[in-house]
Design a protein around this motif. Structure first.
Motif, short mmCIF file in Angstrom:
data_model
loop_
_atom_site.label_atom_id
_atom_site.label_comp_id
_atom_site.label_asym_id
_atom_site.label_seq_id
_atom_site.Cartn_x
_atom_site.Cartn_y
_atom_site.Cartn_z
N GLY A 43 0.63 -1.15 -0.08
CA GLY A 43 0.25 0.13 -0.38
C GLY A 43 1.12 1.50 0.21
O GLY A 43 0.62 1.69 -1.07
N ALA A 44 2.22 1.34 0.74
CA ALA A 44 2.67 2.41 0.53
C ALA A 44 3.76 2.84 -0.33
O ALA A 44 4.06 4.02 -1.09
CB ALA A 44 3.66 2.18 2.10
N TRP A 45 3.94 1.56 -1.30
CA TRP A 45 4.35 1.65 -2.98
C TRP A 45 3.29 1.85 -3.80
O TRP A 45 3.73 3.03 -4.38
CB TRP A 45 5.21 0.34 -3.16
CG TRP A 45 5.51 -0.05 -3.97
CD1 TRP A 45 6.94 0.85 -4.88
CD2 TRP A 45 5.42 -0.33 -5.82
NE1 TRP A 45 6.80 0.60 -6.50
CE2 TRP A 45 5.87 -0.34 -6.65
CE3 TRP A 45 4.21 -1.16 -5.29
CZ2 TRP A 45 5.63 -0.84 -8.08
CZ3 TRP A 45 3.77 -1.47 -7.02
CH2 TRP A 45 4.15 -2.03 -8.04
N LEU A 46 2.06 1.58 -3.41
CA LEU A 46 0.92 2.28 -4.39
C LEU A 46 0.92 3.80 -4.17
O LEU A 46 0.70 4.58 -5.05
CB LEU A 46 0.15 1.12 -4.16
CG LEU A 46 -0.16 -0.01 -4.70
CD1 LEU A 46 -1.59 -0.91 -4.36
CD2 LEU A 46 0.39 0.07 -6.36
N THR A 47 0.67 4.03 -2.66
CA THR A 47 0.22 5.65 -2.42
C THR A 47 1.60 6.46 -2.81
O THR A 47 1.84 7.30 -4.10
CB THR A 47 0.27 5.55 -0.49
OG1 THR A 47 -0.65 4.86 -0.32
CG2 THR A 47 -0.04 7.04 -0.25
N TRP A 48 3.38 5.61 -2.85
CA TRP A 48 4.08 6.29 -3.45
C TRP A 48 3.95 6.78 -4.93
O TRP A 48 4.45 8.18 -5.79
CB TRP A 48 5.31 6.21 -3.13
CG TRP A 48 7.01 6.95 -3.22
CD1 TRP A 48 7.11 7.65 -2.70
CD2 TRP A 48 7.29 6.12 -4.74
NE1 TRP A 48 7.86 7.88 -3.86
CE2 TRP A 48 8.05 6.75 -4.72
CE3 TRP A 48 6.99 4.79 -5.98
CZ2 TRP A 48 9.43 7.22 -5.75
CZ3 TRP A 48 7.93 5.10 -6.88
CH2 TRP A 48 9.45 5.62 -6.66
N ARG A 49 3.58 5.52 -5.37
CA ARG A 49 3.39 5.21 -7.24
C ARG A 49 1.97 6.83 -6.93
O ARG A 49 2.37 7.09 -8.27
CB ARG A 49 2.80 4.47 -8.15
CG ARG A 49 3.89 2.97 -8.14
CD ARG A 49 4.02 2.49 -8.69
NE ARG A 49 4.15 2.51 -10.16
CZ ARG A 49 2.51 1.96 -10.70
NH1 ARG A 49 2.55 0.23 -9.96
NH2 ARG A 49 2.60 2.19 -11.83
N LEU A 50 1.07 6.91 -6.87
CA LEU A 50 0.18 7.34 -6.87
C LEU A 50 0.85 9.54 -6.76
O LEU A 50 0.03 9.90 -7.33
CB LEU A 50 -0.78 7.06 -6.51
CG LEU A 50 -2.16 7.84 -6.10
CD1 LEU A 50 -3.21 7.71 -7.89
CD2 LEU A 50 -3.42 7.82 -5.29
#
Length: 79
Positions: free
Chosen positions: A60-67
């Motif tokens: 989730g943190a990685w996806l948030t960073w990508r977003l």
């Protein structure tokens, strides 16, 4: 534009599937952590659920960073 409003605009993009994936992974990790705290499962199950919750948090943190690093889509409808 203010830093906080720009940051919120970059994160709040419900038209992108990436937003919903990040939201889902973070919500699932929160639910698993809540389960461990309230139900007090056996140690083996608690360890497995805890590792899954940690993995979900990292994804989730990685996806948030990508977003956050993707530019926000234009909110105006195409003419």
């Amino acid at each position: 534009m203010n830093f906080f409003t720009d940051a919120l605009r970059r994160l709040w993009q419900p038209r992108k599937p990436l937003f919903w994936l990040a939201f889902g992974f973070n919500a699932l990790a929160s639910f698993m952590s809540f389960f461990i705290q309230t139900k007090e499962p056996p140690p083996t199950l608690a360890l497995m659920v805890g590792l899954l919750a940690l993995t979900n948090s990292l994804i989730g943190a990685w996806l948030t960073w990508r977003l956050w690093n993707d530019p926000p889509q234009d909110q105006r409808p195409d003419d």
